[in-house]
Design an enzyme around this catalytic site. Structure first.
Site, PDB file in Angstrom:
ATOM      1  N   GLY A 325      31.930  25.982   7.945  1.00 35.37           N
ATOM      2  CA  GLY A 325      31.439  24.634   6.947  1.00 35.37           C
ATOM      3  C   GLY A 325      30.452  23.854   7.603  1.00 35.37           C
ATOM      4  O   GLY A 325      29.354  23.349   7.164  1.00 35.37           O
ATOM      5  N   TRP A 328      27.145  25.666   7.186  1.00 35.56           N
ATOM      6  CA  TRP A 328      26.690  25.723   5.810  1.00 35.56           C
ATOM      7  C   TRP A 328      25.784  24.428   5.639  1.00 35.56           C
ATOM      8  O   TRP A 328      24.951  24.463   4.741  1.00 35.56           O
ATOM      9  CB  TRP A 328      27.889  25.448   4.819  1.00 35.56           C
ATOM     10  CG  TRP A 328      27.616  25.130   3.507  1.00 35.56           C
ATOM     11  CD1 TRP A 328      27.300  26.202   2.641  1.00 35.56           C
ATOM     12  CD2 TRP A 328      27.290  23.767   2.995  1.00 35.56           C
ATOM     13  NE1 TRP A 328      27.121  25.443   1.027  1.00 35.56           N
ATOM     14  CE2 TRP A 328      27.121  23.790   1.572  1.00 35.56           C
ATOM     15  CE3 TRP A 328      27.441  22.609   3.430  1.00 35.56           C
ATOM     16  CZ2 TRP A 328      26.833  23.123   0.593  1.00 35.56           C
ATOM     17  CZ3 TRP A 328      27.171  21.538   2.357  1.00 35.56           C
ATOM     18  CH2 TRP A 328      26.867  21.796   1.282  1.00 35.56           C
ATOM     19  N   HIS A 329      26.049  23.414   6.470  1.00 40.90           N
ATOM     20  CA  HIS A 329      25.171  22.270   6.501  1.00 40.90           C
ATOM     21  C   HIS A 329      23.514  22.474   6.769  1.00 40.90           C
ATOM     22  O   HIS A 329      22.759  21.794   6.354  1.00 40.90           O
ATOM     23  CB  HIS A 329      25.787  21.192   7.095  1.00 40.90           C
ATOM     24  CG  HIS A 329      26.952  20.578   6.423  1.00 40.90           C
ATOM     25  ND1 HIS A 329      28.415  21.083   6.480  1.00 40.90           N
ATOM     26  CD2 HIS A 329      27.121  19.317   5.745  1.00 40.90           C
ATOM     27  CE1 HIS A 329      28.914  20.136   5.919  1.00 40.90           C
ATOM     28  NE2 HIS A 329      28.384  19.272   5.233  1.00 40.90           N
ATOM     29  N   GLY A 330      23.924  23.279   7.767  1.00 40.55           N
ATOM     30  CA  GLY A 330      22.305  23.661   8.163  1.00 40.55           C
ATOM     31  C   GLY A 330      22.179  24.739   9.298  1.00 40.55           C
ATOM     32  O   GLY A 330      23.148  25.064   9.953  1.00 40.55           O
ATOM     33  N   PHE A 467      20.273  20.489   3.034  1.00 40.22           N
ATOM     34  CA  PHE A 467      21.489  21.509   3.328  1.00 40.22           C
ATOM     35  C   PHE A 467      21.538  22.443   2.171  1.00 40.22           C
ATOM     36  O   PHE A 467      22.047  23.466   2.115  1.00 40.22           O
ATOM     37  CB  PHE A 467      22.824  20.714   3.396  1.00 40.22           C
ATOM     38  CG  PHE A 467      22.886  19.752   4.369  1.00 40.22           C
ATOM     39  CD1 PHE A 467      22.189  19.862   5.546  1.00 40.22           C
ATOM     40  CD2 PHE A 467      23.367  18.412   4.430  1.00 40.22           C
ATOM     41  CE1 PHE A 467      21.902  18.856   6.587  1.00 40.22           C
ATOM     42  CE2 PHE A 467      23.463  17.566   5.230  1.00 40.22           C
ATOM     43  CZ  PHE A 467      22.734  17.773   6.427  1.00 40.22           C
TER      44      PHE A 467
END
Lengths: 467, 286
Positions: A325, A328-330, A467
């Site tokens: 997770g 996933w943001h960056g 993102f």
């Protein structure tokens, strides 16, 4: 195209008017798709080809899963998920791979670093995964039956609307197929919930344009090397302000998206539920970016085994889900560290619960502790270079001797943070119904509208766009 | 609820418009932060009537510290913190104004402009709205007005001077960063790209009959001798050999190697004012 730009207004108003005209009712989906394509292609038209490619994969694979040969359904579903992940990994993580595993100046490395990050890719690929998985699960669950219709043209229209709808295309909420597709039908003007649309739009634009965009000009100072010369108190206030900013920015965006979707007859799930009043980390993740948390729970944590086997497996699944997770943001290792941190504290919290330990402290203390930890972790979002994070922490605790306290920065950071604090306090206060609130609402919305008009900060894209 | 919210909104707008028109002091300092200061200066310039006698300084945060009260009348400072000389030049061009002279800071010519700043300023629809309705301009934001009154109450001038002096002791970090930046010279191809752009901007101004003068704002002696500063200076002298190039090689005290300290900025502004008046005299001498 940004929600807070004039071109967006010029796109959405005619779309809205046409959408509800009686002779346009048959073409509502087509109209939404065309507007969404214009919305997406506005700054970089070539990106549209990627979106269309992704749509084609999802339309074909979801249709094949439901209406193809029974023996091949699992294969089609797997191919659909892999194709979505491949698009995401190629565009999002190639630069990270190029920087991390190839020497500077190498041809392959330079190529990987040069691959641009298409806006919204993390969101629409996740929605594609949700579609294919939901379609596959539809064999067993009656509620999923309306997801994939047999007619290919209608299926294409429905899926294109689901994935590309401009309200949620570039920064969520991450809408799941089984929540959105059953809502696809002809919409009527008289069915619009004006109060909810108005409330979401005004609150959303206020949080984004007045709170987040003004805080952005103060939290700019959390930039290397400027923070090194600031007093510890200023650094604490700035970090607090960034925590308020990231909430206002993303919750604001989500509320605008929800309000817009309401206007077009679609209900999107709430994405934030006053997260900063949380008293545990698990509660925080039930209140923060709810659509992503529930996606990760439904499509990653539970398939990994969730808490079914208990003990170590649960902790491992929590850690793995949160690290992924985070990534996933960056595409930077700091995001993985951020995810690891949250995975670790969730696992520890779970362990404490499993052991039956509990700490009896006032609720406010729990709240402040969780807020402080979450806020400290946001530093990894603001400063993707890990060395700078360490240096900021050093300055935070060490710069007590500096005489220049920067009172103007502190004043404005606290001033523009106040609405977010008030927003949460009002929720706590309002949990017990109070008649006074009903009378106060028009005043609050009137003041927010006024401040949107006269006190908006310098326009900026939404933090979650990256993102 | 919606109707009552809109009524409250309309009352607030009307009340605030009256306040801005009749009660807000004209000299209230409503700057909230660097970007807000940039925006206020830019809006003041583009919304003011065209002045054929005007001198406009364009530059970065270095020239931003130049004090206008020491300069000849009709002088504006479009030097922006965090931005570049190219932003100021483009602002003059897009404003459609025809000043008498543009003074171009040369210290930061190898730096990329920020498109977002000017795009936000000239955003179609909003630009015209702000031009027609002063209440909507940056200088009239309620939060800026609030802090303006607070600053006035706390005699901000003295506090500001004190904080400038105080910041010297802790600016060694920034000095080191600036030293590292000024030790690097961009590749020739990059330099050429910036210089071509500068030349094109200068030619466009001169085609409209606007005089162009170059200005090197003094920085610390060490950084004045750095590879980047020397390269920028030489490039201007080679590309624009016939243009006036104002330089003062005295020793100046800076806060971080680059930005003049408060009293030095005042002293330098007086020197620059004298130079600009001398240019005016030269121009008026037959």
């Amino acid at each position: 195209m940004l929600f807070n730009s004039v071109p967006f207004l010029l796109l959405v108003l005619p779309t809205f008017l046409l959408y509800y005209l009686p002779f346009m009712r048959r073409f509502q989906l087509q109209l939404l798709i065309i507007s969404s394509f214009i919305f997406y292609a506005w700054s970089m038209p070539w990106l549209l080809s990627l979106l269309v490619f992704s749509l084609a994969i999802n339309v074909a694979s979801s249709h094949a899963v439901v209406h193809g040969a029974a023996a091949m359904r699992r294969t089609y579903a797997t191919l659909g998920v892999v194709a979505n992940l491949a698009i995401l990994v190629f565009f999002k993580y190639s630069p990270l791979v190029g920087r991390s595993f190839f020497p500077e100046g190498s041809g392959v490395g330079e190529f990987l670093i040069s691959i641009p990050l298409p806006v919204g890719i993390s969101f629409f690929t996740f929605q594609g995964i949700s579609l294919v998985v939901d379609a596959y699960r539809g064999k067993d669950i009656a509620a999923y039956n309306s997801i994939v219709v047999k007619g290919m043209w209608e299926h294409t229209l429905r899926i294109s609307t689901f994935i590309s709808f401009f309200a949620q295309l570039v920064a969520g909420p991450v809408v799941k197929a089984h929540e959105f597709l059953p809502q696809v039908r002809t919409k009527y003007f008289k069915e619009i919930d004006w109060h909810s649309t108005f409330a979401c739009l005004v609150t959303g634009y206020f949080l984004k344009m007045v709170v987040a965009d003004n805080l952005k000009d103060q939290t700019f100072w959390i930039t290397f090397p400027y923070f090194r010369d600031m007093h510890s108190i200023t650094l604490v206030v700035l970090l607090f302000g960034y925590s308020m900013q990231i909430f206002a920015d993303f919750a604001g965006y989500s509320l605008i998206a929800i309000g817009l979707a309401h206007g077009f007859g679609y209900m999107l799930m709430a994405n934030f539920n006053f997260p900063y009043i949380s008293t545990t980390f698990s509660e925080f993740w039930r209140r923060w970016h709810i659509s992503l948390s529930s996606f990760l729970r439904e499509y990653l944590y539970i398939p990994l085994g969730g808490n079914r086997k208990g003990g170590f497996n649960t902790y491992r699944n929590l850690m793995l889900t949160m690290v992924l997770g985070g990534l996933w943001h960056g595409a930077a290792w700091s995001y993985a560290v951020w995810g690891f941190f949250h995975g670790l504290v969730l696992a520890v919290e779970r362990l404490v619960k499993d052991l039956g330990w509990s700490v009896k402290l006032p609720r406010t203390i729990h709240m402040l502790f969780i807020f402080s930890m979450v806020t400290l972790a946001w530093l990894l979002f603001k400063l993707p270079d890990f060395d700078h994070v360490v240096e900021y922490m050093r300055a935070l605790f060490g710069n007590t001797h500096i005489t220049n306290l920067q009172p103007i920065i502190i004043f404005f950071t606290l001033l523009f943070s106040a609405p977010v604090v008030g927003y949460h306090l009002l929720y706590l206060w309002n949990q017990r119904p109070r008649a006074a609130m009903a009378g106060l609402r028009p005043v609050l919305y009137g003041v927010m509208l006024f401040l949107i008009l006269v006190n908006a900060g310098g326009g900026a894209s939404f933090i979650y766009f990256q993102f | 609820m919606i109707r009552r919210s809109l009524l409250v909104f309309a009352l607030l707008v009307a009340g605030y418009a009256l306040f801005i028109r009749f009660l807000k002091p004209a000299d209230l300092n409503t700057v909230q932060h660097q970007a807000s200061g940039n925006r206020i200066s830019a809006e003041e310039y583009v919304f003011a009537p065209d002045d054929p006698e005007a001198t406009v300084i364009v530059g970065s945060s270095l020239a931003f510290r130049i004090a206008l009260d020491s300069l000849p009348p009709h002088t504006s400072n479009l030097s922006f913190g965090g931005l570049t000389v190219y932003d100021g030049l483009e602002l003059v061009r897009r404003s459609g104004k025809h000043p008498k002279r543009v003074v171009v800071e040369t210290n930061m010519i190898f730096k990329e402009p920020d498109r977002a700043f000017l795009d936000a300023l000239f955003q179609p629809g909003l630009y015209e709205l702000r031009k027609a309705v002063p209440m909507l301009r940056e200088e009239n934001q309620p939060s800026g007005v609030l802090v303006g009154y607070l600053k006035r109450g706390m005699k901000e001038g003295d506090a500001s001077a004190a904080s400038q002096a105080d910041s010297m002791e802790v600016s060694e970090n920034l000095f080191n960063t600036n030293r590292a930046i000024f030790a690097q010279v961009p590749p020739d191809s990059v330099q050429t790209r910036y210089l071509d752009r500068l030349e094109a901007e200068v030619k466009a101004l001169e085609a409209q009959g606007i005089d162009v003068v170059f200005l090197e704002v003094p920085i610390s002696a060490e950084l004045m001798a750095s590879p980047l500063a020397r390269r920028a200076r030489e490039a201007i002298q080679v590309r624009f050999p016939h243009h006036p190039f104002l330089r003062n090689e005295a020793t100046w005290r800076t806060a971080d190697g680059l930005h003049l300290q408060w009293h030095n900025a005042q002293r330098y502004s007086r020197w620059l004012g004298a130079e600009l008046r001398a240019l005016d005299q030269d121009a008026s001498t037959p």
